[in-house]
Design a protein around this motif. Structure first.
Motif, mmCIF file in Angstrom:
data_model
loop_
_atom_site.group_PDB
_atom_site.id
_atom_site.type_symbol
_atom_site.label_atom_id
_atom_site.label_comp_id
_atom_site.label_asym_id
_atom_site.label_seq_id
_atom_site.Cartn_x
_atom_site.Cartn_y
_atom_site.Cartn_z
ATOM 1 N N UNK A 39 117.095 52.054 72.055
ATOM 2 C CA UNK A 39 116.975 53.261 71.342
ATOM 3 C C UNK A 39 115.968 53.544 70.645
ATOM 4 N N UNK A 40 115.352 52.414 69.837
ATOM 5 C CA UNK A 40 114.006 52.551 69.060
ATOM 6 C C UNK A 40 112.882 53.168 69.896
ATOM 7 N N UNK A 41 112.879 52.548 70.960
ATOM 8 C CA UNK A 41 111.566 52.908 71.913
ATOM 9 C C UNK A 41 111.720 54.472 72.453
ATOM 10 N N UNK A 248 104.370 35.396 76.769
ATOM 11 C CA UNK A 248 103.602 36.532 77.236
ATOM 12 C C UNK A 248 104.554 37.605 77.537
ATOM 13 N N UNK A 249 104.175 38.997 77.661
ATOM 14 C CA UNK A 249 104.735 40.119 78.308
ATOM 15 C C UNK A 249 103.954 41.201 78.306
ATOM 16 N N UNK A 250 104.529 42.158 78.755
ATOM 17 C CA UNK A 250 103.868 43.744 79.212
ATOM 18 C C UNK A 250 104.189 44.393 77.795
ATOM 19 N N UNK A 251 104.072 45.795 77.910
ATOM 20 C CA UNK A 251 104.127 46.585 76.895
ATOM 21 C C UNK A 251 105.596 46.679 76.593
ATOM 22 N N UNK A 252 106.459 46.416 77.221
ATOM 23 C CA UNK A 252 107.917 46.381 77.037
ATOM 24 C C UNK A 252 108.320 45.612 75.757
ATOM 25 N N UNK A 253 107.688 44.671 75.553
ATOM 26 C CA UNK A 253 107.984 43.872 74.425
ATOM 27 C C UNK A 253 106.957 43.979 73.238
ATOM 28 N N UNK A 254 106.181 44.854 73.339
ATOM 29 C CA UNK A 254 105.060 45.300 72.358
ATOM 30 C C UNK A 254 105.461 46.254 71.381
ATOM 31 N N UNK A 255 106.625 45.865 70.470
ATOM 32 C CA UNK A 255 107.231 46.734 69.824
ATOM 33 C C UNK A 255 107.474 46.126 68.258
ATOM 34 N N UNK A 256 107.557 46.781 67.251
ATOM 35 C CA UNK A 256 107.873 46.434 65.889
ATOM 36 C C UNK A 256 109.117 45.552 65.867
ATOM 37 N N UNK A 257 110.212 46.063 66.860
ATOM 38 C CA UNK A 257 111.437 45.576 67.075
ATOM 39 C C UNK A 257 111.558 44.002 67.190
ATOM 40 N N UNK A 258 110.417 43.833 68.226
ATOM 41 C CA UNK A 258 110.237 42.494 68.983
ATOM 42 C C UNK A 258 109.695 41.499 67.509
ATOM 43 N N UNK A 259 108.778 42.139 66.552
ATOM 44 C CA UNK A 259 108.598 41.432 65.772
ATOM 45 C C UNK A 259 109.620 41.045 64.953
ATOM 46 N N UNK A 260 110.214 42.348 64.473
ATOM 47 C CA UNK A 260 111.367 41.954 63.372
ATOM 48 C C UNK A 260 112.361 40.993 63.781
ATOM 49 N N UNK A 297 108.976 55.620 59.696
ATOM 50 C CA UNK A 297 108.988 54.518 60.475
ATOM 51 C C UNK A 297 107.652 54.140 60.863
ATOM 52 N N UNK A 298 107.430 53.048 61.528
ATOM 53 C CA UNK A 298 106.081 52.803 62.231
ATOM 54 C C UNK A 298 106.512 52.968 63.819
ATOM 55 N N UNK A 299 105.532 53.567 64.297
ATOM 56 C CA UNK A 299 105.447 53.831 65.785
ATOM 57 C C UNK A 299 105.679 52.599 66.481
ATOM 58 N N UNK A 300 106.335 52.559 67.653
ATOM 59 C CA UNK A 300 106.669 51.471 68.462
ATOM 60 C C UNK A 300 105.737 51.315 69.506
ATOM 61 N N UNK A 301 105.800 51.891 70.768
ATOM 62 C CA UNK A 301 104.813 51.641 71.808
ATOM 63 C C UNK A 301 104.180 52.865 72.166
ATOM 64 N N UNK A 365 104.071 38.802 60.482
ATOM 65 C CA UNK A 365 104.753 39.411 59.404
ATOM 66 C C UNK A 365 105.772 40.658 59.616
ATOM 67 N N UNK A 366 106.354 40.387 60.783
ATOM 68 C CA UNK A 366 107.344 41.292 61.318
ATOM 69 C C UNK A 366 106.573 42.694 61.984
ATOM 70 N N UNK A 367 105.334 42.505 61.968
ATOM 71 C CA UNK A 367 104.727 43.861 62.721
ATOM 72 C C UNK A 367 103.694 43.341 63.990
ATOM 73 N N UNK A 368 103.442 44.452 64.955
ATOM 74 C CA UNK A 368 102.648 44.242 65.980
ATOM 75 C C UNK A 368 100.996 44.279 65.462
ATOM 76 N N UNK A 369 100.286 43.391 65.729
ATOM 77 C CA UNK A 369 98.854 43.573 65.412
ATOM 78 C C UNK A 369 97.838 43.288 66.629
ATOM 79 N N UNK A 370 97.025 43.869 66.620
ATOM 80 C CA UNK A 370 95.910 43.626 67.575
ATOM 81 C C UNK A 370 95.407 41.935 67.580
ATOM 82 N N UNK A 371 95.453 41.646 68.739
ATOM 83 C CA UNK A 371 95.032 39.886 68.536
ATOM 84 C C UNK A 371 93.471 40.168 68.292
ATOM 85 N N UNK A 372 93.302 39.218 67.464
ATOM 86 C CA UNK A 372 92.016 38.801 66.890
ATOM 87 C C UNK A 372 91.955 39.399 65.378
ATOM 88 N N UNK A 373 92.614 40.452 65.153
ATOM 89 C CA UNK A 373 92.545 40.827 63.751
ATOM 90 C C UNK A 373 92.862 39.788 62.733
#
Length: 373
Positions: A39-41, A248-260, A297-301, A365-373
């Motif tokens: 639902x969040x997506x 590892x995963x695709x865009x389906x796991x690239x969400x703030x929900x995953x991080x939380x 709220x923060x955007x998901x994907x 820290x409960x958020x999706x961040x660009x790799x390398x940041x």
């Protein structure tokens, strides 16, 4: 006589004002999972489209001299193919001019046949290659394909993580299978050895049996083809069982929900998402800020892709000079060259994006961040 002339002029003026104020309401459908595990997506996608509609209506869009007001017709397909087809027919019956979605490949593929039969343009982020390989003029992919997403993670595993071995799990959905197969295809071509392949389902919450089988092969990475509602518990259970592998995963796991959901367990998890990293561009940063301010709220994907998709549809209608002729709108979409927040929207012969930037993310820290940041 002067009074008659004056009255006639006044009527003429009022009619002119009436013509100038004439508006046409254009219905645009949104199909996505608004309830259930995803639902969040689904809500994120709807929010992106709604933000675009509000901006378009505030700015004022004129098509062939007529002011247009866009209105979303949002339906919950519950990430269920059967319900998705029912939703598609409902949106057709509502006389929407176009549809944003469905989100899930397993829903998008059968639903696309309904939209094709009704000649209604459909713009989807569903990534399974089979969607656009059907050859429907009306269907456009406005996100990366499984080949781009899965392939990007295979290359990341080899080039960045220096992985030599991998295991793969997929949830047997059209999306999960598709992205996992593309990962394996590129992985094998790059010399990344696939030690094990396991399966689960979109409702699973206990992965310990599957992980126990994988643990014996001790892979460097585990690729999961599925969604965030499962990947969060999955990576937590990986750590509980002592697996050293990175997830590892695709865009389906690239969400703030995953991080939380995963919390600290996601620190060694990585995902790929189509489009540029939003925080790296002025337009992307502005989008993130406005989205957070608007919806708290923060955007998901893919909220940004639905935002861009709505703006792309409006642009196509303006250039085609119509809000009702599906064929002319489709013909304009075919030759689109539109710059959105997430990237460039121009389509190849299959109606996939000609060029789709793919960005790798991780979780902190409960958020999706660009790799390398």
């Amino acid at each position: 006589m002067k009074k008659l002339i004056s009255s006639a002029l006044m009527v003429t003026a009022l009619l002119a004002i009436g013509d100038a104020d004439a508006q046409q309401v254009v219905l645009v459908g949104v199909s996505g999972p608004l309830t259930g595990a995803q639902a969040s997506e689904g809500k994120d996608n709807e929010n992106g489209a709604r933000m675009a509609v509000d901006e378009l209506n505030s700015a004022g869009v004129t098509v062939s001299g007529t002011r247009v007001t866009f209105k979303l017709v949002s339906e919950d397909d519950q990430a269920d193919p059967r319900i998705g087809v029912q939703v598609a027919q409902k949106l057709v019956d509502a006389k929407v001019i176009a549809v944003l979605g469905p989100y899930n490949s397993g829903v998008a593929i059968p639903a696309s046949r309904v939209y094709h039969s009704a000649s209604i343009p459909m713009l989807s982020v569903a990534s399974n290659p089979a969607l656009t390989l059907q050859g429907f003029n009306e269907v456009y992919r406005i996100g990366a394909s499984d080949g781009q997403l899965g392939g990007a993670m295979a290359n990341f595993a080899v080039d960045t993580l220096k992985a030599k071995t991998a295991a793969v799990i997929d949830d047997r959905s059209a999306y999960g299978q598709g992205v996992a197969e593309e990962f394996m295809s590129v992985a094998k071509a790059r010399g990344l050895k696939i030690l094990d392949k396991q399966y689960t389902n979109g409702q699973a919450v206990d992965f310990k049996g599957v992980l126990a089988q994988i643990k014996g092969s001790n892979p460097d990475v585990i690729f999961y083809g599925g969604y965030a509602s499962q990947s969060g518990p999955l990576v937590k259970q990986m750590r509980q069982l002592g697996l050293r592998a990175k997830l590892l995963g695709g865009d389906g796991i690239c969400t703030a929900d995953m991080a939380k959901i995963a919390g600290p367990a996601a620190s060694n998890a990585y995902c790929s998402q189509g489009g540029v990293s939003l925080d790296k561009t002025p337009a992307g940063s502005a989008f993130l800020k406005k989205y957070k301010t608007t919806f708290n709220v923060d955007t998901q994907v893919y909220g940004v892709s639905y935002y861009d998709g709505m703006k792309l549809l409006a642009d196509a209608m303006v250039k085609a000079g119509t809000t009702t002729d599906h064929a002319k709108i489709v013909a304009q979409l075919v030759k689109s060259n539109y710059t959105g927040v997430a990237g460039e929207y121009a389509f190849d012969a299959h109606h996939d994006l000609k060029s789709s930037a793919t960005t790798v993310y991780t979780f902190k820290d409960g958020a999706v961040v660009t790799y390398g940041n």
